[in-house]
Design a protein around this motif. Structure first.
Motif, mmCIF file in Angstrom:
data_model
loop_
_atom_site.group_PDB
_atom_site.id
_atom_site.type_symbol
_atom_site.label_atom_id
_atom_site.label_comp_id
_atom_site.label_asym_id
_atom_site.label_seq_id
_atom_site.Cartn_x
_atom_site.Cartn_y
_atom_site.Cartn_z
ATOM 1 N N CYS A 1 46.809 35.979 46.876
ATOM 2 C CA CYS A 1 46.036 37.095 47.436
ATOM 3 C C CYS A 1 46.355 38.413 46.731
ATOM 4 C CB CYS A 1 46.285 37.220 48.932
ATOM 5 S SG CYS A 1 45.613 35.840 49.883
ATOM 6 N N ALA A 2 47.590 38.577 46.292
ATOM 7 C CA ALA A 2 47.982 39.807 45.614
ATOM 8 C C ALA A 2 47.273 39.967 44.276
ATOM 9 C CB ALA A 2 49.497 39.843 45.414
ATOM 10 N N MET A 3 46.817 38.854 43.692
ATOM 11 C CA MET A 3 46.108 38.922 42.409
ATOM 12 C C MET A 3 44.627 39.266 42.572
ATOM 13 S SD MET A 3 47.663 35.823 40.125
ATOM 14 C CE MET A 3 47.405 34.530 41.334
ATOM 15 N N LEU A 4 44.074 39.095 43.748
ATOM 16 C CA LEU A 4 42.637 39.251 43.956
ATOM 17 C C LEU A 4 42.082 40.635 43.587
ATOM 18 C CD1 LEU A 4 42.111 37.160 47.195
ATOM 19 C CD2 LEU A 4 41.590 36.524 44.837
ATOM 20 N N PRO A 5 42.789 41.746 43.863
ATOM 21 C CA PRO A 5 42.217 43.042 43.483
ATOM 22 C C PRO A 5 41.933 43.187 41.984
ATOM 23 C CG PRO A 5 43.966 43.374 45.056
ATOM 24 C CD PRO A 5 43.994 41.916 44.671
ATOM 25 N N ALA A 6 42.611 42.402 41.150
ATOM 26 C CA ALA A 6 42.366 42.464 39.705
ATOM 27 C C ALA A 6 40.980 41.936 39.345
ATOM 28 C CB ALA A 6 43.438 41.673 38.963
ATOM 29 N N LEU A 7 40.338 41.225 40.253
ATOM 30 C CA LEU A 7 39.009 40.680 39.983
ATOM 31 C C LEU A 7 37.899 41.718 40.119
ATOM 32 C CD1 LEU A 7 39.299 37.266 41.843
ATOM 33 C CD2 LEU A 7 39.587 37.729 39.403
ATOM 34 N N GLY A 8 38.206 42.837 40.709
ATOM 35 C CA GLY A 8 37.187 43.864 40.912
ATOM 36 C C GLY A 8 37.474 45.103 40.081
ATOM 37 N N HIS A 9 36.632 46.073 40.236
ATOM 38 C CA HIS A 9 36.822 47.355 39.562
ATOM 39 C C HIS A 9 37.204 48.400 40.597
ATOM 40 C CE1 HIS A 9 32.922 48.646 41.151
ATOM 41 N NE2 HIS A 9 32.522 47.424 40.876
ATOM 42 N N HIS A 10 37.648 49.576 40.118
ATOM 43 C CA HIS A 10 38.067 50.616 41.049
ATOM 44 C C HIS A 10 36.897 51.027 41.932
ATOM 45 C CE1 HIS A 10 40.359 53.696 42.877
ATOM 46 N NE2 HIS A 10 39.647 54.680 42.369
ATOM 47 N N ARG A 11 37.215 51.186 43.183
ATOM 48 C CA ARG A 11 36.240 51.471 44.233
ATOM 49 C C ARG A 11 35.243 50.334 44.388
ATOM 50 N NH1 ARG A 11 35.143 57.363 45.894
ATOM 51 N NH2 ARG A 11 37.198 58.215 45.621
ATOM 52 N N GLY A 12 35.719 49.139 44.104
ATOM 53 C CA GLY A 12 34.909 47.941 44.291
ATOM 54 C C GLY A 12 35.135 47.377 45.676
ATOM 55 N N TRP A 13 35.413 46.089 45.737
ATOM 56 C CA TRP A 13 35.520 45.414 47.024
ATOM 57 C C TRP A 13 36.670 45.919 47.880
ATOM 58 C CZ3 TRP A 13 39.558 42.390 48.726
ATOM 59 C CH2 TRP A 13 40.499 41.995 47.781
ATOM 60 N N THR A 14 37.738 46.476 47.283
ATOM 61 C CA THR A 14 38.846 46.982 48.100
ATOM 62 C C THR A 14 38.462 48.249 48.861
ATOM 63 O OG1 THR A 14 39.833 48.285 46.309
ATOM 64 C CG2 THR A 14 40.614 46.007 46.585
ATOM 65 N N HIS A 15 37.338 48.842 48.493
ATOM 66 C CA HIS A 15 36.855 50.036 49.183
ATOM 67 C C HIS A 15 35.672 49.686 50.094
ATOM 68 C CE1 HIS A 15 39.394 52.228 46.426
ATOM 69 N NE2 HIS A 15 39.143 53.336 47.091
ATOM 70 N N SER A 16 35.788 48.583 50.829
ATOM 71 C CA SER A 16 34.725 48.164 51.740
ATOM 72 C C SER A 16 35.275 48.027 53.155
ATOM 73 C CB SER A 16 34.128 46.830 51.277
ATOM 74 O OG SER A 16 35.090 45.800 51.358
ATOM 75 N N TRP A 17 34.384 48.086 54.132
ATOM 76 C CA TRP A 17 34.813 47.986 55.531
ATOM 77 C C TRP A 17 35.391 46.608 55.823
ATOM 78 C CZ3 TRP A 17 32.961 44.246 58.674
ATOM 79 C CH2 TRP A 17 31.776 43.620 58.285
ATOM 80 N N TRP A 18 34.843 45.560 55.191
ATOM 81 C CA TRP A 18 35.357 44.220 55.474
ATOM 82 C C TRP A 18 36.732 44.006 54.853
ATOM 83 C CZ3 TRP A 18 36.127 41.155 51.227
ATOM 84 C CH2 TRP A 18 35.392 41.456 50.081
ATOM 85 N N ALA A 19 37.008 44.647 53.708
ATOM 86 C CA ALA A 19 38.352 44.567 53.125
ATOM 87 C C ALA A 19 39.349 45.293 54.026
ATOM 88 C CB ALA A 19 38.358 45.165 51.728
ATOM 89 N N MET A 20 38.892 46.355 54.686
ATOM 90 C CA MET A 20 39.739 47.104 55.613
ATOM 91 C C MET A 20 40.245 46.196 56.740
ATOM 92 S SD MET A 20 38.567 50.311 58.030
ATOM 93 C CE MET A 20 37.423 49.325 58.981
ATOM 94 N N LEU A 21 39.435 45.242 57.150
ATOM 95 C CA LEU A 21 39.823 44.312 58.211
ATOM 96 C C LEU A 21 40.543 43.074 57.669
ATOM 97 C CD1 LEU A 21 36.531 44.434 60.297
ATOM 98 C CD2 LEU A 21 38.651 45.705 60.702
ATOM 99 N N LEU A 22 40.180 42.648 56.461
ATOM 100 C CA LEU A 22 40.708 41.412 55.896
ATOM 101 C C LEU A 22 42.072 41.578 55.232
ATOM 102 C CD1 LEU A 22 40.035 38.426 55.294
ATOM 103 C CD2 LEU A 22 39.070 39.206 53.128
ATOM 104 N N ILE A 23 42.250 42.617 54.435
ATOM 105 C CA ILE A 23 43.494 42.773 53.676
ATOM 106 C C ILE A 23 44.716 42.906 54.581
ATOM 107 C CG2 ILE A 23 44.727 44.322 52.094
ATOM 108 C CD1 ILE A 23 42.102 44.588 50.518
ATOM 109 N N PRO A 24 44.669 43.652 55.684
ATOM 110 C CA PRO A 24 45.845 43.721 56.563
ATOM 111 C C PRO A 24 46.075 42.478 57.428
ATOM 112 C CG PRO A 24 44.494 45.695 56.778
ATOM 113 C CD PRO A 24 43.692 44.694 56.028
ATOM 114 N N LEU A 25 45.150 41.516 57.387
ATOM 115 C CA LEU A 25 45.233 40.349 58.259
ATOM 116 C C LEU A 25 46.558 39.576 58.170
ATOM 117 C CD1 LEU A 25 43.466 39.154 60.429
ATOM 118 C CD2 LEU A 25 42.467 37.644 58.717
ATOM 119 N N PRO A 26 47.210 39.475 57.014
ATOM 120 C CA PRO A 26 48.508 38.779 56.990
ATOM 121 C C PRO A 26 49.564 39.397 57.912
ATOM 122 C CG PRO A 26 47.656 38.959 54.776
ATOM 123 C CD PRO A 26 46.749 39.773 55.661
ATOM 124 N N ILE A 27 49.457 40.699 58.186
ATOM 125 C CA ILE A 27 50.393 41.336 59.115
ATOM 126 C C ILE A 27 50.242 40.726 60.505
ATOM 127 C CG2 ILE A 27 50.849 43.529 60.350
ATOM 128 C CD1 ILE A 27 52.010 43.514 57.581
#
Length: 150
Positions: free
Chosen positions: A87-113
């Motif tokens: 999962c830590a490698m996944l952000p390398a698949l996108g570009h800046h302000r890509g998928w990590t700057h989405s509402w669904w990433a806001m809910l999904l990325i912290p999910l391991p906590i």
């Protein structure tokens, strides 16, 4: 475009206001240590969307991920360590302000906590929900400052 200091400042402000309101209304009254941890998670969340570019946020988040991955390896939780590494490698698949700057990433990325303590250590999801929400709140503050909700 706001820098990491602006994201940290706004994340701190939003986290502090939220904790103060919850405490004031008697909805959630954690210990000072728990409040400090929640604020720390909120600050990490405020930097997390920028893991897709070379930034201070990326350096901090990946340092914490490495430490947690080492902890999982030490505990012989190799499956979870591998999943975290993947999962830590996944952000390398996108570009800046890509998928990590989405509402669904806001809910999904912290999910391991939320998921890790429940699945690995059999904690109730209610006991770890505040930590998940603190990361989501910090993440939200970043997206709000970057005007991703407008």
């Amino acid at each position: 475009m706001p820098g990491y200091r602006a994201h940290l400042g706004f994340g701190f402000f939003l986290g502090l206001i939220t904790l103060a309101a919850l405490f004031f209304w008697g909805i959630f009254r954690p210990s000072p240590e728990t409040m400090a941890l929640l604020m720390g998670l909120c600050l990490i969340g405020a930097l997390t969307p920028d893991v897709d570019t070379d930034s201070k946020g990326q350096n901090l988040v990946y340092t914490l991920l490495i430490l947690f991955d080492l902890f999982l390896i030490f505990k012989e939780q190799y499956k979870w360590a591998a999943i975290l590494g993947f999962c830590a490698m996944l952000p390398a698949l996108g570009h800046h302000r890509g998928w990590t700057h989405s509402w669904w990433a806001m809910l999904l990325i912290p999910l391991p906590i939320l998921a890790a303590p429940v699945l690995l250590f059999h904690h109730s999801w209610q006991s770890v929900l505040p930590y998940y929400l603190a990361l989501v709140l910090g993440y939200f503050s970043h997206l709000l400052l970057d005007r991703k909700f407008f």
